[in-house]
Design an enzyme around this catalytic site. Structure first.
Site, PDB file in Angstrom:
ATOM      1  N   HIS A  28      12.351  -8.521  25.826  1.00  0.00           N
ATOM      2  CA  HIS A  28      10.958  -8.442  26.283  1.00  0.00           C
ATOM      3  C   HIS A  28      10.808  -9.048  27.680  1.00  0.00           C
ATOM      4  O   HIS A  28      10.617 -10.256  27.807  1.00  0.00           O
ATOM      5  CB  HIS A  28      10.070  -9.190  25.295  1.00  0.00           C
ATOM      6  CG  HIS A  28      10.164  -8.665  23.899  1.00  0.00           C
ATOM      7  ND1 HIS A  28      11.212  -8.995  23.058  1.00  0.00           N
ATOM      8  CD2 HIS A  28       9.367  -7.818  23.204  1.00  0.00           C
ATOM      9  CE1 HIS A  28      11.037  -8.373  21.893  1.00  0.00           C
ATOM     10  NE2 HIS A  28       9.932  -7.656  21.953  1.00  0.00           N
ATOM     11  N   PRO A 117       7.226 -14.110  13.802  1.00  0.00           N
ATOM     12  CA  PRO A 117       5.959 -13.632  13.248  1.00  0.00           C
ATOM     13  C   PRO A 117       4.788 -14.240  14.028  1.00  0.00           C
ATOM     14  O   PRO A 117       4.561 -15.453  13.988  1.00  0.00           O
ATOM     15  CB  PRO A 117       5.975 -14.135  11.805  1.00  0.00           C
ATOM     16  CG  PRO A 117       7.369 -14.638  11.563  1.00  0.00           C
ATOM     17  CD  PRO A 117       7.913 -15.031  12.886  1.00  0.00           C
ATOM     18  N   HIS A 259       6.365  -4.522  27.716  1.00  0.00           N
ATOM     19  CA  HIS A 259       6.380  -5.568  26.684  1.00  0.00           C
ATOM     20  C   HIS A 259       7.790  -5.745  26.105  1.00  0.00           C
ATOM     21  O   HIS A 259       8.297  -6.862  26.056  1.00  0.00           O
ATOM     22  CB  HIS A 259       5.396  -5.206  25.567  1.00  0.00           C
ATOM     23  CG  HIS A 259       5.656  -5.940  24.294  1.00  0.00           C
ATOM     24  ND1 HIS A 259       5.148  -7.183  24.040  1.00  0.00           N
ATOM     25  CD2 HIS A 259       6.431  -5.621  23.212  1.00  0.00           C
ATOM     26  CE1 HIS A 259       5.578  -7.595  22.858  1.00  0.00           C
ATOM     27  NE2 HIS A 259       6.353  -6.666  22.329  1.00  0.00           N
ATOM     28  N   GLU A 401      -4.824 -21.306   2.883  1.00  0.00           N
ATOM     29  CA  GLU A 401      -3.440 -21.488   2.433  1.00  0.00           C
ATOM     30  C   GLU A 401      -2.430 -21.205   3.541  1.00  0.00           C
ATOM     31  O   GLU A 401      -1.425 -21.912   3.676  1.00  0.00           O
ATOM     32  CB  GLU A 401      -3.142 -20.579   1.235  1.00  0.00           C
ATOM     33  CG  GLU A 401      -3.909 -20.901  -0.033  1.00  0.00           C
ATOM     34  CD  GLU A 401      -5.311 -20.306  -0.041  1.00  0.00           C
ATOM     35  OE1 GLU A 401      -5.647 -19.551   0.909  1.00  0.00           O
ATOM     36  OE2 GLU A 401      -6.070 -20.590  -0.978  1.00  0.00           O
ATOM     37  N   HIS A 451      -0.548 -23.955 -11.932  1.00  0.00           N
ATOM     38  CA  HIS A 451      -1.102 -22.778 -12.626  1.00  0.00           C
ATOM     39  C   HIS A 451      -0.082 -21.643 -12.525  1.00  0.00           C
ATOM     40  O   HIS A 451      -0.323 -20.603 -11.926  1.00  0.00           O
ATOM     41  CB  HIS A 451      -2.465 -22.397 -12.032  1.00  0.00           C
ATOM     42  CG  HIS A 451      -3.496 -23.481 -12.190  1.00  0.00           C
ATOM     43  ND1 HIS A 451      -3.342 -24.740 -11.657  1.00  0.00           N
ATOM     44  CD2 HIS A 451      -4.686 -23.494 -12.846  1.00  0.00           C
ATOM     45  CE1 HIS A 451      -4.399 -25.482 -11.977  1.00  0.00           C
ATOM     46  NE2 HIS A 451      -5.219 -24.752 -12.693  1.00  0.00           N
TER      47      HIS A 451
END
Ligand SMILES: Cc1ncc(C[n+]2csc(CCOP(=O)(O)OP(=O)(O)O)c2C)c(N)n1
Length: 646
Positions: A28, A117, A259, A401, A451
């Site tokens: 890039h 990410p 890019h 979260e 849970h």
């Protein structure tokens, strides 16, 4: 405007990015060329780092959230004298090089955290800033006094996790967090007009950030903005830098193609000509540029030696706490002592051991995503980390979260802390990118998931994990521990607290379970024989260990059933073959787990039986669910008999 040597430094960064991407024929070039002025200004005038000791604890942290621009970071590290050679730059993106396409972390080279990410770096940096604020409050400004800087892009700000974590950063007033936003109005599919039309400045202002808007190619404007951002101590700062992608390349500048595509020899030649930069050889660096950065790095070196003197002068108490935080000793947990047969959920067992952990592990810190009362994860009910309370070790994340996961990683990689994050197991999906990065970065984050099965009952299938155990077990380098009772839970915590080279997930029940004659040493080995038997081996985890024990009782008389508790596959698979064979035995094997059966065939073998749940759960009381789905002693015993007689 910049002076001559700074301009040459900027051009060198651009040229190295063009050359390395061209040689690799992948990478890039656009972002490094567009942010070169920003990088040179930050590194040469502000960033407090020392290339001779890249992991010095009180250094500024630099997060490259738009990690696709990794050549920018590599160029800066190399030019500044970090242990990243020109050969590494030439080997960009090659097998076994130090210059991967998207590096995650390598603190010995000066790579704090960059992300593949998008959004992860943004949110992880928030965790680093929380770590700094917390440690500064506990250890004093003499020992902890640094900033977290980061580069972020359109893609980072489009990702939801930047909104979650930006909201927390603003609410917590993290004044030492400074992000520079590469507002080049380009992403891969073209202009950001297509997909990113919100007013970013207003968004961040609304979240409580200090904002500025500047020309990202004007080094004086960049420097002034950085001064101002650093001067604002009560709010995080976003500097919106208007830039041009592939700045300086006559035809590629401003195009989406720049890019992630090499510019090509002709365009590189034109760009170098336009900058007045030598065209040949490629990878050229003027010795003056090394000198320039070496002079700039002297500032960080001096800061480090001043810090070392302050460390020497620290009183015994400060020094003692510093050492306990930064050079942790092995932790042994006693646990509160549980009576055989005593009924308590494994989440409640966690609650009972928290005070001991907090006392023995001074860096223990964390929180829950608005579920503290359910996850039972609280250190001190009377405090909460906030804008005004930096010393509290309980971080209220709200219903966020994903940000919680990233922030936990930031706390873990910052150093000095041992973080955990808690929520319902089914919502591990909402934090999965962060969990994956913790495994990839070898970050010792502790994930607490309560849970843990259909037996949470009435809340129904949306809340009932099915495929989660299998999917996390498929992830490399995370240990997933699902304890069968309170004793195994204490063992799980001890394992998690002592792991330093990766994350541990502790998977806990909502429902009460009786305390068995479980074995903590066996948990450390991943699995062990809980009940001897010769004709069949029942293998289970968590609450299904109890079902297996009941089934074994039920079978007594005609079938002698062994029960193996297997709380952690990864630790069990790390044992030698002899141990594993002794535990599993030679009798037919039956796996019992209230979750997707995927993967169990590896353990039970071709002739084995897997009693799992390969469909979604149901909303009903847990005892009814157990009956309907066949997770009771008699039902399992019947299936075992049938299997053995087949
Ligand atoms: C979570 C995630 N989704 C998608 C990608 C693939 N990707 C890499 S960069 C990018 C967007 C590029 O735009 P921008 O963030 O503005 O960076 P720039 O092109 O300006 O350098 C995308 C979609 C990714 N790296 N991470």
């Amino acid at each position: 405007m910049s002076n001559g040597i700074e301009r040459l430094a900027v051009n060198t960064v651009k040229a190295l990015a063009m050359d390395a991407v061209q040689k690799a024929n992948s990478g890039h070039p656009g972002m490094p060329m567009g942010m070169a002025e920003i990088a040179v200004t930050l590194w040469s005038r502000f960033l407090k780092v020392d290339p001779s000791m890249p992991d010095w604890p009180d250094r500024d942290r630099f997060v490259l959230s738009n990690g696709h621009g990794s050549m920018l970071l590599y160029s800066m590290l190399h030019l500044c004298g970090f242990p990243l050679t020109m050969d590494d730059i030439r080997d960009f993106r090659q097998w076994d090089s130090h210059t991967a396409g998207h590096p995650e972390i390598d603190q010995r080279l000066g790579i704090e955290m960059t992300t593949g990410p998008l959004g992860q770096g943004f949110a992880t940096g928030v965790g680093m800033a929380i770590a700094e604020a917390h440690l500064r409050a506990r250890l004093g400004e003499d020992l902890v006094d640094h900033h977290t800087f980061g580069f972020v892009s359109d893609g980072d700000l489009m990702e939801g996790v930047s909104a979650e974590s930006g909201s927390l950063a603003g609410g917590f007033g993290l004044g030492r967090l400074v992000y520079l936003y590469d507002d080049n109005e380009i992403s891969i599919d073209g202009s950001t007009d297509i997909t990113f039309t919100e007013d970013v400045v207003k968004r961040f202002q609304a979240q409580g950030w200090h904002t500025q808007d500047i020309d990202g190619h004007d080094m004086e404007a960049i420097a002034e903005a950085l001064e101002a951002a650093i001067g604002v101590e009560d709010r995080p700062s976003l500097v919106v830098c208007h830039t041009h992608i592939a700045h300086g390349a006559p035809n590629a500048e401003g195009t989406a193609a720049s890019h992630g595509t090499p510019l090509g020899d002709d365009e590189i030649k034109l760009a170098k000509e336009a900058m007045g930069y030598p065209i040949d050889p490629s990878f050229h660096v003027d010795p003056e540029v090394y000198e320039f950065f070496s002079g700039a790095m002297a500032r960080g070196k001096e800061e480090r030696s001043k810090w070392e003197k302050r460390m020497e002068a620290a009183d015994d108490e400060e020094r003692g706490l510093w050492d306990r935080l930064h050079a942790p000793r092995p932790v042994t947990l006693e646990g509160p002592g549980f009576d055989l047969g005593e009924e308590l959920a494994t989440r409640s067992a966690t609650g009972k051991v928290f005070a001991e952990i907090a006392e023995k592990v001074p860096g223990f810190i964390g929180g829950s995503a608005d579920l503290v009362a359910s996850t039972k994860t609280v250190i001190d009910v009377s405090t909460r980390f906030s804008k005004t309370d930096r010393t509290s070790r309980d971080i209220p994340y709200g219903v966020r979260e994903h940000a919680m996961g990233c922030i936990t990683n930031g706390l873990a990689v910052h150093g000095g802390l041992k973080p955990y994050a808690a929520t319902f197991f089914v919502f591990s999906d909402y934090m999965r990118p962060a969990v994956r990065l913790s495994a990839l970065m070898k970050a010792p984050s502790i994930w607490v998931w309560t849970h843990d099965s259909v037996f949470l009952g009435e809340d129904g299938p949306t809340h009932q994990p099915i495929e989660h155990l299998a999917s996390l077990r498929a992830m490399p380098n995370i240990w997933v521990i699902r304890p069968a009772d309170a004793t195994e839970t204490v063992a799980a915590w001890e394992i998690a607290l002592n792991r330093s080279d990766g994350p541990v997930g502790i998977v806990l029940t909502r429902q009460d379970l009786p305390v068995l004659e479980t074995d903590r040493e066996g948990v450390a080995r991943g699995g062990y024989v809980l009940r001897e038997g010769d004709d069949v081996t029942l293998i289970a985890t968590g609450s299904e260990v109890h079902v297996a024990m009941d089934a074994a009782e039920e079978l007594t008389g005609d079938i002698s059933a062994r029960v193996v508790s297997l709380p952690c596959w990864e630790l069990f698979e790390a044992q030698d073959q002899d141990y594993r064979s002794r535990v599993l035995g030679t009798a037919p094997r039956v796996a019992i787990e209230a979750a997707a059966g995927l993967g169990w065939d590896r353990i039970v073998g071709d002739n084995g039986l897997v009693l799992g749940i390969d469909h979604f759960g149901a909303s009903a009381p847990d005892t009814i669910i157990a009956e309907k789905l066949g997770f009771t002693g008699p039902a399992v015993a019947a299936r075992v008999r049938q299997h053995l007689s087949a």
